[in-house]
Write a protein that holds these residues in place. Structure first.
Motif, PDB file in Angstrom:
ATOM      1  N   SER A 130       0.817  -1.220   0.000  1.00 37.36           N
ATOM      2  CA  SER A 130       0.000   0.000   0.000  1.00 37.36           C
ATOM      3  C   SER A 130       0.848   1.266   0.000  1.00 37.36           C
ATOM      4  O   SER A 130       0.410   2.322  -0.453  1.00 37.36           O
ATOM      5  CB  SER A 130      -0.931   0.004   1.215  1.00 37.36           C
ATOM      6  OG  SER A 130      -0.181  -0.098   2.423  1.00 37.36           O
ATOM      7  N   SER A 131       2.086   1.178   0.490  1.00 38.61           N
ATOM      8  CA  SER A 131       2.935   2.368   0.543  1.00 38.61           C
ATOM      9  C   SER A 131       4.034   2.357  -0.522  1.00 38.61           C
ATOM     10  O   SER A 131       4.587   3.411  -0.831  1.00 38.61           O
ATOM     11  CB  SER A 131       3.572   2.514   1.930  1.00 38.61           C
ATOM     12  OG  SER A 131       4.415   1.414   2.219  1.00 38.61           O
ATOM     13  N   THR A 132       4.367   1.180  -1.063  1.00 42.10           N
ATOM     14  CA  THR A 132       5.427   1.103  -2.081  1.00 42.10           C
ATOM     15  C   THR A 132       4.864   1.119  -3.492  1.00 42.10           C
ATOM     16  O   THR A 132       5.634   1.200  -4.462  1.00 42.10           O
ATOM     17  CB  THR A 132       6.260  -0.176  -1.912  1.00 42.10           C
ATOM     18  OG1 THR A 132       5.420  -1.332  -2.130  1.00 42.10           O
ATOM     19  CG2 THR A 132       6.882  -0.254  -0.522  1.00 42.10           C
ATOM     20  N   GLY A 133       3.553   1.020  -3.620  1.00 39.37           N
ATOM     21  CA  GLY A 133       2.972   0.942  -4.957  1.00 39.37           C
ATOM     22  C   GLY A 133       3.111  -0.435  -5.577  1.00 39.37           C
ATOM     23  O   GLY A 133       2.792  -0.639  -6.754  1.00 39.37           O
ATOM     24  N   GLY A 134       3.619  -1.387  -4.789  1.00 39.91           N
ATOM     25  CA  GLY A 134       3.726  -2.751  -5.290  1.00 39.91           C
ATOM     26  C   GLY A 134       4.861  -2.946  -6.273  1.00 39.91           C
ATOM     27  O   GLY A 134       4.835  -3.885  -7.073  1.00 39.91           O
TER      28      GLY A 134
ATOM     29  N   GLN B 264       2.198 -10.196  -6.220  1.00 40.85           N
ATOM     30  CA  GLN B 264       0.859 -10.051  -5.645  1.00 40.85           C
ATOM     31  C   GLN B 264      -0.123  -9.548  -6.695  1.00 40.85           C
ATOM     32  O   GLN B 264      -1.266 -10.000  -6.778  1.00 40.85           O
ATOM     33  CB  GLN B 264       0.908  -9.071  -4.474  1.00 40.85           C
ATOM     34  CG  GLN B 264      -0.447  -8.690  -3.895  1.00 40.85           C
ATOM     35  CD  GLN B 264      -1.012  -9.744  -2.974  1.00 40.85           C
ATOM     36  OE1 GLN B 264      -0.254 -10.397  -2.246  1.00 40.85           O
ATOM     37  NE2 GLN B 264      -2.320  -9.918  -2.979  1.00 40.85           N
ATOM     38  N   PHE B 265       0.334  -8.619  -7.570  1.00 45.39           N
ATOM     39  CA  PHE B 265      -0.541  -8.068  -8.593  1.00 45.39           C
ATOM     40  C   PHE B 265      -0.796  -9.068  -9.719  1.00 45.39           C
ATOM     41  O   PHE B 265      -1.833  -9.008 -10.376  1.00 45.39           O
ATOM     42  CB  PHE B 265       0.037  -6.764  -9.142  1.00 45.39           C
ATOM     43  CG  PHE B 265      -0.004  -5.630  -8.161  1.00 45.39           C
ATOM     44  CD1 PHE B 265      -1.139  -5.381  -7.410  1.00 45.39           C
ATOM     45  CD2 PHE B 265       1.097  -4.818  -7.979  1.00 45.39           C
ATOM     46  CE1 PHE B 265      -1.196  -4.338  -6.510  1.00 45.39           C
ATOM     47  CE2 PHE B 265       1.059  -3.771  -7.071  1.00 45.39           C
ATOM     48  CZ  PHE B 265      -0.092  -3.526  -6.328  1.00 45.39           C
ATOM     49  N   ILE B 266       0.161  -9.956  -9.959  1.00 47.70           N
ATOM     50  CA  ILE B 266      -0.077 -11.021 -10.934  1.00 47.70           C
ATOM     51  C   ILE B 266      -1.161 -11.947 -10.401  1.00 47.70           C
ATOM     52  O   ILE B 266      -2.081 -12.350 -11.127  1.00 47.70           O
ATOM     53  CB  ILE B 266       1.212 -11.800 -11.234  1.00 47.70           C
ATOM     54  CG1 ILE B 266       2.310 -10.853 -11.740  1.00 47.70           C
ATOM     55  CG2 ILE B 266       0.948 -12.894 -12.272  1.00 47.70           C
ATOM     56  CD1 ILE B 266       3.655 -11.527 -11.959  1.00 47.70           C
ATOM     57  N   ARG B 267      -1.072 -12.280  -9.123  1.00 45.70           N
ATOM     58  CA  ARG B 267      -2.109 -13.108  -8.489  1.00 45.70           C
ATOM     59  C   ARG B 267      -3.482 -12.439  -8.603  1.00 45.70           C
ATOM     60  O   ARG B 267      -4.471 -13.093  -8.934  1.00 45.70           O
ATOM     61  CB  ARG B 267      -1.778 -13.333  -7.011  1.00 45.70           C
ATOM     62  CG  ARG B 267      -0.771 -14.432  -6.735  1.00 45.70           C
ATOM     63  CD  ARG B 267      -0.590 -14.605  -5.237  1.00 45.70           C
ATOM     64  NE  ARG B 267       0.095 -15.843  -4.927  1.00 45.70           N
ATOM     65  CZ  ARG B 267      -0.508 -17.003  -4.720  1.00 45.70           C
ATOM     66  NH1 ARG B 267      -1.833 -17.061  -4.781  1.00 45.70           N
ATOM     67  NH2 ARG B 267       0.179 -18.086  -4.445  1.00 45.70           N
TER      68      ARG B 267
END
Length: 269
Positions: free
Chosen positions: A174-178, A253-256
C-alpha cells in the motif's frame, strides 16, 4: 529438471503478427489446475500490460519451441489477443500486468519440449515476501529478450540474468505501490519477464534451511529506470534519457490479483 531450466522453458518471446515486428516482449506461462477436474488445467500467459497494448491487430505470435533429438526448433504459434477490436486479456486496474488464457499451445510430453508445469501457486504474495524476509541485497534472477535477442541459435530461449534487490522497503504494498527495483540493466524486450528467487539454504525466521531450495516468483520486469535531462537552448529544447542500469519490477501479488480477475472457464473453474 533444474529450476532455471524449467523457467527458461516456460519463458517465451511474444511479437506482433505480421505488423510492426520490431515490437517484442517477454512472457511466461503458468498452469492453473481446474477446480472441477484437478488433472486438467489451463495455460495462462503472463506479461506486461503495455506489451499487449502496444501490439496492433487481433493476433500475436508466441515463439513456442519443441525438441528434435538434441536440437530445439522454434514454432511460432498465433494467439488471439483481440476479437473485433476488443482485448481478450485481463489487465490489473493499477499495475502493468496482463494475463491471458492460451488455448493454442500443444501439449507434448516434457521430453519432447513440452512446457514445464509451473503452477500459479508459485507466485509470491505480500505475506510470503515477509515470511522469507526478502530485502535489499538479495540475489534474484530474471529472464527475457533484450532488444529481441535470444540466448542461442536454437529454440529462441531467453537470457538468464541475475541481480540484487536494490530498493527498500519492499512493503507494505500500500505504501510502495507494489514495485521494487533490481540492479540490472534491461532493454526493450525484457518487459514481461519473470523475476524469481532460487536459493538453497536461505536463512529466515531465525533458522537456516540448509537442505531446502526456496523457489518463488517474486514479480515481473516492467521497465528500465531512466533519468530525463532537459537542456534549454536559444531556439530549441534537448531531451536526453540516461539509463540508471536499474530495472523496475511489479510485485507478484498483482499477478495473483490479475489472475483472480480472469473470466471463469466453464467446466474448469
Amino acid at each position: 529438471m533444474q529450476i532455471h531450466e524449467a523457467m527458461m522453458r516456460s519463458t517465451l518471446k511474444i511479437i506482433p503478427n505480421g505488423e510492426n515486428t520490431e515490437e517484442v516482449g517477454s512472457a511466461f506461462i503458468l498452469i492453473r489446475p481446474c477446480t472441477a477436474n484437478p488433472r486438467a488445467y489451463k495455460y495462462i500467459l503472463i506479461t506486461a500490460n503495455h506489451v499487449l497494448d502496444d501490439f496492433p491487430g487481433e493476433e500475436a505470435l508466441l515463439l513456442y519451441r519443441s525438441s528434435l533429438g538434441d536440437n530445439w526448433i522454434t514454432k511460432p504459434i498465433k494467439i488471439r489477443i483481440r476479437r473485433d477490436g476488443k482485448k481478450l486479456w485481463t489487465n490489473h486496474p493499477t499495475a502493468d500486468v496482463a494475463a491471458l488464457y492460451i488455448n493454442e499451445l500443444p501439449t507434448p510430453p516434457l521430453a519432447e519440449g513440452g512446457l514445464p508445469a509451473v503452477p500459479v501457486a508459485i507466485l509470491a504474495d505480500e505475506a510470503l515476501f515477509r515470511t522469507i524476509e526478502m530485502g535489499p541485497g538479495d540475489e534474484i534472477f530474471t529472464l527475457g529478450y533484450p532488444l529481441n535477442i535470444s540466448s542461442g541459435k536454437q529454440g529462441d530461449f531467453p537470457f538468464l540474468r541475475s541481480g540484487r534487490i536494490a530498493s527498500f522497503p519492499l512493503g507494505p504494498i500500500s505504501s510502495t505501490g507494489g514495485v521494487f527495483y533490481i540492479d540490472i540493466k534491461v532493454f526493450g524486450g525484457n518487459s514481461g519477464g519473470p523475476v524469481y528467487l532460487n536459493q538453497l539454504g536461505r536463512f529466515y525466521g531465525g533458522s537456516i534451511y540448509m537442505d531446502r531450495v526456496t523457489f518463488v516468483v517474486l514479480g515481473m520486469v516492467t521497465q528500465d529506470v531512466t533519468y530525463k535531462e532537459v537542456s534549454e537552448g536559444m531556439d530549441d529544447t534537448h531531451v536526453r534519457r540516461h539509463s540508471l542500469g536499474i530495472a523496475r519490477a511489479v510485485h507478484a501479488q498483482f499477478i495473483r490479483e490479475t489472475i483472480g480477475r480472469m473470466p471463469r472457464s466453464f467446466g474448469c473453474f
